[in-house]
Design a protein around this motif. Sequence first.
Motif, PDB file in Angstrom:
ATOM      1  N   LEU A 144       0.688  -1.133   0.042  1.00 22.89           N
ATOM      2  CA  LEU A 144      -0.140  -0.041   0.062  1.00 22.89           C
ATOM      3  C   LEU A 144       0.966   1.587   0.155  1.00 22.89           C
ATOM      4  O   LEU A 144       0.742   1.980  -0.393  1.00 22.89           O
ATOM      5  CB  LEU A 144      -0.892   0.234   1.558  1.00 22.89           C
ATOM      6  CG  LEU A 144      -1.875   1.259   1.098  1.00 22.89           C
ATOM      7  CD1 LEU A 144      -2.698   1.268   0.760  1.00 22.89           C
ATOM      8  CD2 LEU A 144      -2.148   0.977   3.034  1.00 22.89           C
ATOM      9  N   SER A 145       1.732   0.922   0.520  1.00 26.58           N
ATOM     10  CA  SER A 145       2.353   2.400   1.209  1.00 26.58           C
ATOM     11  C   SER A 145       3.174   3.186  -0.542  1.00 26.58           C
ATOM     12  O   SER A 145       3.443   3.884  -0.574  1.00 26.58           O
ATOM     13  CB  SER A 145       3.899   2.200   1.764  1.00 26.58           C
ATOM     14  OG  SER A 145       4.969   1.008   1.697  1.00 26.58           O
ATOM     15  N   PHE A 146       3.867   2.436  -1.642  1.00 29.04           N
ATOM     16  CA  PHE A 146       4.012   1.845  -2.859  1.00 29.04           C
ATOM     17  C   PHE A 146       2.612   2.858  -3.785  1.00 29.04           C
ATOM     18  O   PHE A 146       3.137   3.928  -4.039  1.00 29.04           O
ATOM     19  CB  PHE A 146       4.123   0.777  -3.431  1.00 29.04           C
ATOM     20  CG  PHE A 146       4.898   1.400  -5.430  1.00 29.04           C
ATOM     21  CD1 PHE A 146       6.193   1.326  -5.147  1.00 29.04           C
ATOM     22  CD2 PHE A 146       3.625   0.756  -6.133  1.00 29.04           C
ATOM     23  CE1 PHE A 146       6.713   1.599  -6.562  1.00 29.04           C
ATOM     24  CE2 PHE A 146       4.142   0.913  -7.500  1.00 29.04           C
ATOM     25  CZ  PHE A 146       5.027   1.780  -7.780  1.00 29.04           C
ATOM     26  N   TYR A 147       2.315   2.461  -3.206  1.00 36.65           N
ATOM     27  CA  TYR A 147       0.696   2.960  -4.188  1.00 36.65           C
ATOM     28  C   TYR A 147       0.232   4.259  -4.063  1.00 36.65           C
ATOM     29  O   TYR A 147       0.230   4.987  -4.325  1.00 36.65           O
ATOM     30  CB  TYR A 147      -0.420   2.092  -4.563  1.00 36.65           C
ATOM     31  CG  TYR A 147      -0.354   0.704  -5.090  1.00 36.65           C
ATOM     32  CD1 TYR A 147      -0.012   1.168  -6.564  1.00 36.65           C
ATOM     33  CD2 TYR A 147      -0.416   0.030  -4.434  1.00 36.65           C
ATOM     34  CE1 TYR A 147      -0.037  -0.226  -7.669  1.00 36.65           C
ATOM     35  CE2 TYR A 147       0.028  -1.690  -5.316  1.00 36.65           C
ATOM     36  CZ  TYR A 147      -0.013  -1.517  -6.876  1.00 36.65           C
ATOM     37  OH  TYR A 147       0.348  -2.348  -7.919  1.00 36.65           O
TER      38      TYR A 147
ATOM     39  N   ALA B  93      -6.161  -4.749  -4.534  1.00 35.37           N
ATOM     40  CA  ALA B  93      -7.027  -3.902  -3.060  1.00 35.37           C
ATOM     41  C   ALA B  93      -6.114  -3.120  -2.853  1.00 35.37           C
ATOM     42  O   ALA B  93      -6.456  -2.318  -2.384  1.00 35.37           O
ATOM     43  CB  ALA B  93      -6.368  -5.057  -2.525  1.00 35.37           C
ATOM     44  N   ASN B  94      -4.618  -2.963  -2.960  1.00 36.27           N
ATOM     45  CA  ASN B  94      -3.497  -2.075  -2.456  1.00 36.27           C
ATOM     46  C   ASN B  94      -3.737  -1.103  -3.609  1.00 36.27           C
ATOM     47  O   ASN B  94      -3.991   0.548  -3.083  1.00 36.27           O
ATOM     48  CB  ASN B  94      -2.868  -2.485  -2.527  1.00 36.27           C
ATOM     49  CG  ASN B  94      -2.294  -3.382  -0.983  1.00 36.27           C
ATOM     50  OD1 ASN B  94      -2.677  -3.412   0.030  1.00 36.27           O
ATOM     51  ND2 ASN B  94      -0.682  -4.121  -1.237  1.00 36.27           N
ATOM     52  N   ALA B  95      -4.059  -0.738  -4.615  1.00 39.44           N
ATOM     53  CA  ALA B  95      -3.957   0.216  -4.841  1.00 39.44           C
ATOM     54  C   ALA B  95      -5.403   1.526  -4.989  1.00 39.44           C
ATOM     55  O   ALA B  95      -5.756   2.792  -5.187  1.00 39.44           O
ATOM     56  CB  ALA B  95      -3.774  -0.183  -6.820  1.00 39.44           C
ATOM     57  N   ARG B  96      -6.333   0.523  -4.725  1.00 37.32           N
ATOM     58  CA  ARG B  96      -7.911   0.540  -4.872  1.00 37.32           C
ATOM     59  C   ARG B  96      -7.700   1.307  -3.923  1.00 37.32           C
ATOM     60  O   ARG B  96      -8.269   3.149  -3.639  1.00 37.32           O
ATOM     61  CB  ARG B  96      -8.738  -0.431  -4.973  1.00 37.32           C
ATOM     62  CG  ARG B  96     -10.070   0.456  -4.531  1.00 37.32           C
ATOM     63  CD  ARG B  96     -11.123  -0.554  -4.396  1.00 37.32           C
ATOM     64  NE  ARG B  96     -10.826  -1.124  -5.062  1.00 37.32           N
ATOM     65  CZ  ARG B  96     -11.388  -3.223  -5.660  1.00 37.32           C
ATOM     66  NH1 ARG B  96     -10.698  -3.480  -4.812  1.00 37.32           N
ATOM     67  NH2 ARG B  96     -11.605  -3.672  -6.603  1.00 37.32           N
TER      68      ARG B  96
END
Length: 285
Positions: free
Chosen positions: A49-52, A83-86
């Motif tokens: 998630l931190s990357f996105y 999930a993380n990009a969203r």
Amino acid sequence: MNKLIKTVSALALSLGLAFSFVAPSYASSLPSVDFIDVSHHNAENGLPLSFYQTIKGSGVQGVVVKVSEGNYYVDPAASVNIANARQAGMIVNAYHFARYTSNFEAKKEAIWFDKKLQLVGFDKKKDGYVTIDVEASGLGTASQVTEYTNTFIKQMKALGYSRVDLYTGSYYYNGQLIPSKLVVNKPWLASYPANPVKNKPTAKFINGKGAWQWASDYKFIGMSRYGNFDVSEDYAGKYTKKTSSTQVVTNGVGTIKVVSLVDYMKSKGMNASFSNRSKLAAAYG
């Protein structure tokens, strides 16, 4: 995309700690990084998630996640990437790598793609575009590959996907397909010039400009550990803008917070007393 010839280093995932990533900066003459595409080649277990959140904060608006290939493969990182990009507030799109050599196989691959999209959490009504990646050799003549690709696209629409697009290389598009006979316009094309310039695609579009993938070896400043990325400029807004009122886009990028052990234990319904924290600390060294 062109993932068949890429070798990308494995990603070490982090567990909720603060990150010191530096937001990328772009020279004014370089094309925009409007969206990226990703697969397990970027991170076997999916990008965190931190990357996105970080690239969203720097201006990247969308991501196209590899979900499947042929009628036998599902990308192991797809569900985490979606999930993380969203959650980071990005427009989430998905792609399938084509292996079909007949109309029957094209329909079969579309059905496979649909099932795997559902498996990894993609929502046909609330997320963005689903894209067919046509670049493999040996699929047939230009006329045949065009026909099979149209069959795939029509099948996806019959399955309820109203936003369907095509990705391929500029050379492939103009040599191994017949653009005027495709049932999709404003495609997403790849072309990697030595000196790319903003809003001046070297990809040769025939039926309208969609998006231009201008590099396959882009590194985000301060995040070289994540390897190289395919980056694209979006002219038609397919991959970076809401395409319907039902499309889900999280408001705001959010931040990575340092969570105390007490708060974490309480969130899990655990006894957060000092003695229990001591036991937990001893157990984990």
